[in-house]
Design an enzyme around this catalytic site. Structure first.
Site, PDB file in Angstrom:
ATOM      1  N   ALA A 195      43.679  24.284  77.474  1.00 54.73           N
ATOM      2  CA  ALA A 195      44.706  23.506  78.044  1.00 54.73           C
ATOM      3  C   ALA A 195      46.131  23.856  76.525  1.00 54.73           C
ATOM      4  CB  ALA A 195      44.956  21.934  78.835  1.00 54.73           C
ATOM      5  N   SER A 217      44.861  49.524  36.230  1.00 52.40           N
ATOM      6  CA  SER A 217      43.918  49.207  35.949  1.00 52.40           C
ATOM      7  C   SER A 217      44.278  48.386  34.856  1.00 52.40           C
ATOM      8  CB  SER A 217      43.093  50.249  36.020  1.00 52.40           C
ATOM      9  OG  SER A 217      41.710  50.239  36.022  1.00 52.40           O
ATOM     10  N   GLU A 253      41.914  35.307  30.823  1.00 52.30           N
ATOM     11  CA  GLU A 253      41.348  34.202  32.252  1.00 52.30           C
ATOM     12  C   GLU A 253      40.348  35.094  32.089  1.00 52.30           C
ATOM     13  OE1 GLU A 253      44.419  35.786  34.879  1.00 52.30           O
ATOM     14  OE2 GLU A 253      45.888  35.571  33.527  1.00 52.30           O
ATOM     15  N   LYS A 269      37.531  38.067  33.535  1.00 47.18           N
ATOM     16  CA  LYS A 269      37.618  38.905  34.108  1.00 47.18           C
ATOM     17  C   LYS A 269      36.607  38.690  35.746  1.00 47.18           C
ATOM     18  CE  LYS A 269      37.673  43.682  33.996  1.00 47.18           C
ATOM     19  NZ  LYS A 269      37.408  44.234  35.215  1.00 47.18           N
ATOM     20  N   ARG A 319      43.098  47.540  46.698  1.00 44.83           N
ATOM     21  CA  ARG A 319      43.493  47.842  45.571  1.00 44.83           C
ATOM     22  C   ARG A 319      43.782  49.406  45.748  1.00 44.83           C
ATOM     23  NH1 ARG A 319      41.951  51.258  41.257  1.00 44.83           N
ATOM     24  NH2 ARG A 319      43.532  51.330  39.925  1.00 44.83           N
ATOM     25  N   GLU A 330      41.724  38.443  43.134  1.00 43.96           N
ATOM     26  CA  GLU A 330      40.327  39.036  43.467  1.00 43.96           C
ATOM     27  C   GLU A 330      39.303  38.270  44.237  1.00 43.96           C
ATOM     28  OE1 GLU A 330      40.716  41.336  40.592  1.00 43.96           O
ATOM     29  OE2 GLU A 330      38.124  41.936  40.398  1.00 43.96           O
ATOM     30  N   CYS A 380      -3.584  37.636  51.553  1.00 39.87           N
ATOM     31  CA  CYS A 380      -4.739  37.326  52.458  1.00 39.87           C
ATOM     32  C   CYS A 380      -5.361  37.978  53.323  1.00 39.87           C
ATOM     33  CB  CYS A 380      -3.943  36.913  53.911  1.00 39.87           C
ATOM     34  SG  CYS A 380      -2.428  38.190  54.724  1.00 39.87           S
TER      35      CYS A 380
HETATM   36  S1  IVH Z   1      45.056  41.838  36.231  1.00 41.62           S
HETATM   37  C1  IVH Z   1      47.808  45.403  36.076  1.00 41.62           C
HETATM   38  N1  IVH Z   1      43.718  39.722  35.683  1.00 41.62           N
HETATM   39  O1  IVH Z   1      39.795  43.426  36.518  1.00 41.62           O
HETATM   40  C2  IVH Z   1      45.999  44.299  35.946  1.00 41.62           C
HETATM   41  N2  IVH Z   1      42.211  41.676  36.925  1.00 41.62           N
HETATM   42  O2  IVH Z   1      39.277  46.078  35.158  1.00 41.62           O
HETATM   43  C3  IVH Z   1      45.462  43.970  36.647  1.00 41.62           C
HETATM   44  N3  IVH Z   1      39.712  41.788  37.870  1.00 41.62           N
HETATM   45  O3  IVH Z   1      41.453  45.760  38.866  1.00 41.62           O
HETATM   46  C4  IVH Z   1      44.568  42.823  37.215  1.00 41.62           C
HETATM   47  N4  IVH Z   1      40.302  39.397  37.137  1.00 41.62           N
HETATM   48  O4  IVH Z   1      40.015  43.502  40.208  1.00 41.62           O
HETATM   49  C5  IVH Z   1      43.179  41.309  36.623  1.00 41.62           C
HETATM   50  N5  IVH Z   1      42.550  37.661  35.647  1.00 41.62           N
HETATM   51  C6  IVH Z   1      42.096  38.854  36.005  1.00 41.62           C
HETATM   52  C7  IVH Z   1      41.225  39.687  36.534  1.00 41.62           C
HETATM   53  C8  IVH Z   1      41.665  41.734  36.945  1.00 41.62           C
HETATM   54  C9  IVH Z   1      39.546  40.774  37.615  1.00 41.62           C
HETATM   55  C10 IVH Z   1      39.908  42.694  38.125  1.00 41.62           C
HETATM   56  C11 IVH Z   1      41.032  43.843  38.841  1.00 41.62           C
HETATM   57  C12 IVH Z   1      41.125  44.724  38.216  1.00 41.62           C
HETATM   58  C13 IVH Z   1      40.263  45.225  37.188  1.00 41.62           C
HETATM   59  C14 IVH Z   1      40.838  46.332  36.182  1.00 41.62           C
END
Ligand code: IVH
Length: 725
Positions: free
Chosen positions: A54, A102, A142, A144, A165, A225, A464
């Site tokens: 409703a 990248s 950080e 990855k 991407r 991500e 079996c």
């Molecule tokens: S920075 C220009 N931070 O890794 C900077 N990427 O090898 C690009 N990834 O395409 C991204 N954790 O898919 C960044 N803490 C993080 C990440 C991260 C995973 C991946 C992401 C990127 C790839 C590059």
């Protein structure tokens, strides 16, 4: 059309002046479109109703009313123009406002040192001196995350668009699929802002006692991500294997496959998650914090999940320590990482250093070495699952890999064994596929013993002895001896006691194996015949534990009907399908007696499930099990609390759409009445609709029904059909 020409029309309706020139009307229109889209999505895709029908109708009618009065404001994007459109993805191309670059890789600590040297050279003045402030040596580390990067845009705090991407410049629009990710905020929280327009994290504002106001940002771009948690990945692969489908090689492939589903409802089921790692604020006059680390805090303030183990370090030594410190512990995280992303904290330096065509100079990805090890295959065994799927497993000489000792590795299926040509006694390279399930990558043929024989895939079930079969469209081999096969029986018992099934506390895989071995249990019914005495014959079983088990068994007799249906382990009947079945049939007896169309007519239950349910109950063994459970006092029906209104399935297989209001019942009530009779109530008219019930002041659905020649019922006819008149 000139919108202003309508200013002179002083039109009124129930909602007040809906005049096109009026700014408020336009805002309301936007708001209504957003709300209608939001609730449609929640209903169709997420299977969640946040408001009553409703309430939804009120919103929709208000939207229609405004558009009717101001036809010039109607756009093709309005939900009123997409009649009954179930949201679907078409993956249109999206050009990224800011390209997604990248990262360059560092494969060793030495590579990290070279990266630092390049930075220093890039920042040096004409005399070769490097800024002594040290800021260029402060880094954020950080994890990855191994998923796929996405770009998200928010307008006025609302999630508008998200894209993969792609090639970095152009990606695919996956907005609807992204909306199914619970962790991804649909609505942002406001952030703290200083008088001069600089944003600050709440943490800093508090620590430094800064005076700030709340700011809802207008234009925000976020990068991060999308990933599949390891726990979801493992479950998904188990389910795929059981269903005879090929499992995903690693969580990244699973995440990517799930995010690019054509049907967002499928993505919704895949349990994806998200970490944010970049913020771009595009509002004029608003300044972002200078430090990347503070921008990450700001993302968290806005409601984004940000990976919590990030760390700001004061020099490259700190980076190397972070990399070392996490080498092992990272395997315990519920997300797969393949390295560490290192970024200079000071964003001003980002501008100074710039980027190559592929990657920024101010960040680098340290990659952990691939985790592979060589070991020997001692045996190749076959494991039979609950539904008879047979999977080959290599038993290995124990070897250390990615933080654990590996003794077994999956060989997936017969095709894989043939492709790799793995034989007993071979030296093989094993890898943790996505660092989770170890798999055999290849054979080291140089080490193959002279007398080695090609491995023969069994033709008969290892448990079996019955002949294995390959069902249509499946890659796995199956043992079809459902009742006789001891391995299947064991797996089914383990499933029966599981948490989502009968939830028998204290009875797990190990105890079930012991009970079966001791000859005490071979069917679920036997569990209820256990006594303290018989339990005490099990090794290391104490009196107290035995009593606890007996009381857990007693409690389990009153589990909800859905839990019992799930616990039977019928193929394709997962926990949610079991809920649907229990919602329609008040007892096991009524489910056993149901006609196929009564089962397949339930929304969310198709003919495949219906066939499997029928097939299951057609087996004498299944009926014997049910009778045994009944005799043991296990509840086989809904109790008063669970009992839904269930009537004779007079409307099985029929699809209804209700439009307009009725005098004798609310919309929701009418829908319940349909469902209780086995019918389906949906909100959009299509060729599949059997009846449109038109009450007072019906909407566009009536017109659509007439256009498609669908039978229209007025209230009286509808009540007659429900046998309520
Ligand atoms: S920075 C220009 N931070 O890794 C900077 N990427 O090898 C690009 N990834 O395409 C991204 N954790 O898919 C960044 N803490 C993080 C990440 C991260 C995973 C991946 C992401 C990127 C790839 C590059």
């Amino acid at each position: 059309m000139d919108n202003l020409s309508h200013d002179s029309h002083d039109s009124h309706n129930a909602h007040g002046a809906h005049n096109a020139g009026n700014h408020e009307v336009r805002e309301r229109l936007q708001e209504l479109r957003r709300l209608v889209e939001h609730h449609r999505f929640a209903y169709y895709v997420l299977d969640k109703t946040e408001i009553t029908d409703a309430e939804f109708d009120l919103l929709y009618h208000e939207l229609e009313a405004i558009e009717k009065e101001n036809p010039e404001l109607v756009t093709a994007e309005s939900p009123t123009q997409k009649v009954g459109a179930r949201p679907s993805t078409d993956f249109t191309e999206v050009r990224h406002r800011i390209p997604l670059l990248s990262l360059a890789n560092a494969m060793s600590e030495e590579d990290l040192t070279h990266w630092q040297e390049r930075i220093d050279r890039g920042l040096a003045d004409d005399d070769g001196n490097v800024d002594a402030s040290g800021e260029n040596h402060i880094f954020v580390c950080e994890h990855k995350i191994d998923g796929l990067s996405v770009a998200l845009s928010y307008e006025k705090g609302v999630f508008k668009k998200g894209a993969t991407r792609g090639n970095g410049e152009v990606g695919e629009d996956v907005t609807l699929n992204l909306k199914t990710i619970a962790a991804l905020p649909g609505q942002l929280k406001s952030v703290a802002m200083l008088d001069d327009g600089t944003l600050v994290s709440r943490a800093r504002a508090q620590a430094e006692g800064l005076k700030c106001s709340d700011k809802m940002l207008d234009h925000v771009e976020v990068r991060g991500e999308v990933y599949m948690p390891v726990s979801s990945f493992t479950k998904l692969n188990e389910a795929l294997t059981e269903e005879g489908e090929a499992p995903f090689a690693n969580p990244r492939n699973a995440a990517s496959g799930s995010l690019r589903q054509k049907d967002p409802a499928k993505t919704a089921k895949r349990k994806l998650a998200f970490w944010a790692y970049f913020l771009y604020v595009l509002d004029e006059g608003v300044k972002q914090p200078l430090k990347h680390s503070e921008n990450l805090d700001l993302l968290a303030d806005m409601g984004f999940p940000v990976e919590p183990n990030r760390l700001v370090v004061r020099d490259l030594g700190g980076v190397k320590k972070f990399v070392d410190d996490w080498y092992m512990p990272r395997h315990a995280l519920d997300y797969q990482t393949d390295g560490v992303v290192v970024k200079i904290d000071q964003r001003k330096i980002w501008d100074k250093l710039g980027a190559t065509t592929h990657s920024p100079r101010w960040a680098i990805a340290f990659k952990y070495p691939p985790e592979e090890a060589e070991t020997r295959v001692e045996a190749i065994n076959f494991e039979v699952g609950r539904t008879g799927a047979v999977t080959p497993v290599a038993f290995l000489t124990p070897v250390k890999l990615a933080g654990t000792t590996v003794k077994r590795a999956t060989l997936h299926n017969a095709d894989q064994i043939k492709r790799l040509d793995v034989r007993i006694d071979d030296s093989v390279v094993v890898r943790k596929a996505g660092e989770i399930i170890p798999e055999v990558v290849c054979v080291n043929f140089d080490q193959r013993p002279q007398n080695s024989q090609p491995f023969e895939y069994p033709t008969h079930c290892p448990a079996c002895g019955s002949e294995l079969a390959r069902l249509k469209d499946e890659v796995v081999l199956r043992c079809l001896n459902i009742y006789g096969c001891p391995a299947q029986r064991l797996r089914r018992l383990i499933h029966f006691v599981g948490r989502e099934a009968m939830d028998i506390d204290g009875v797990g895989e190990v105890l079930i194996e012991q009970l079966v071995k001791a000859g005490l249990v071979s069917d679920p019914g036997d569990l209820y015949r256990l006594s303290e005495e018989s339990l005490l014959t099990i090794e290391r079983m104490g009196k107290k534990s035995a009593q606890n088990i007996l009381s857990a068994l007693e409690t389990s007799k009153n589990r909800p009907l859905a839990a019992l249906i799930f616990g039977l382990g019928i193929r394709h009947v997962g926990a949610s399908v079991a809920e649907l079945l229990a919602g329609r049939f008040p007892s096991i007896d009524s489910l056993m007696a149901a006609a196929p169309e009564e089962i397949s007519g339930i929304e969310g239950v198709g003919p495949v499930i219906s066939d499997n349910v029928r097939e299951y109950f057609s087996q004498p063994e299944s009926r014997k099990l049910i009778e045994d459970l009944r005799a043991q006092g296990v509840k086989l029906e809904q109790d008063a609390g669970e009992a839904a209104l269930v009537l004779a399935p007079t409307l099985a297989g029929k699809t209804f759409v209700i439009t307009g209001s009725m005098a004798r019942m609310e919309r929701l009530e009418a829908e319940k009445a349909i469902k209780a009779r086995g019918g389906k109530a949906t909100s959009s008219v299509s060729k599949k609709t059997d009846y449109v019930v038109a009450g007072e002041s019906p909407g566009s659905k009536l017109a659509k029904a007439q256009e498609l020649g669908i039978k229209v019922l007025d209230e009286a006819a509808f009540l007659a059909l429900l046998e309520l008149s």
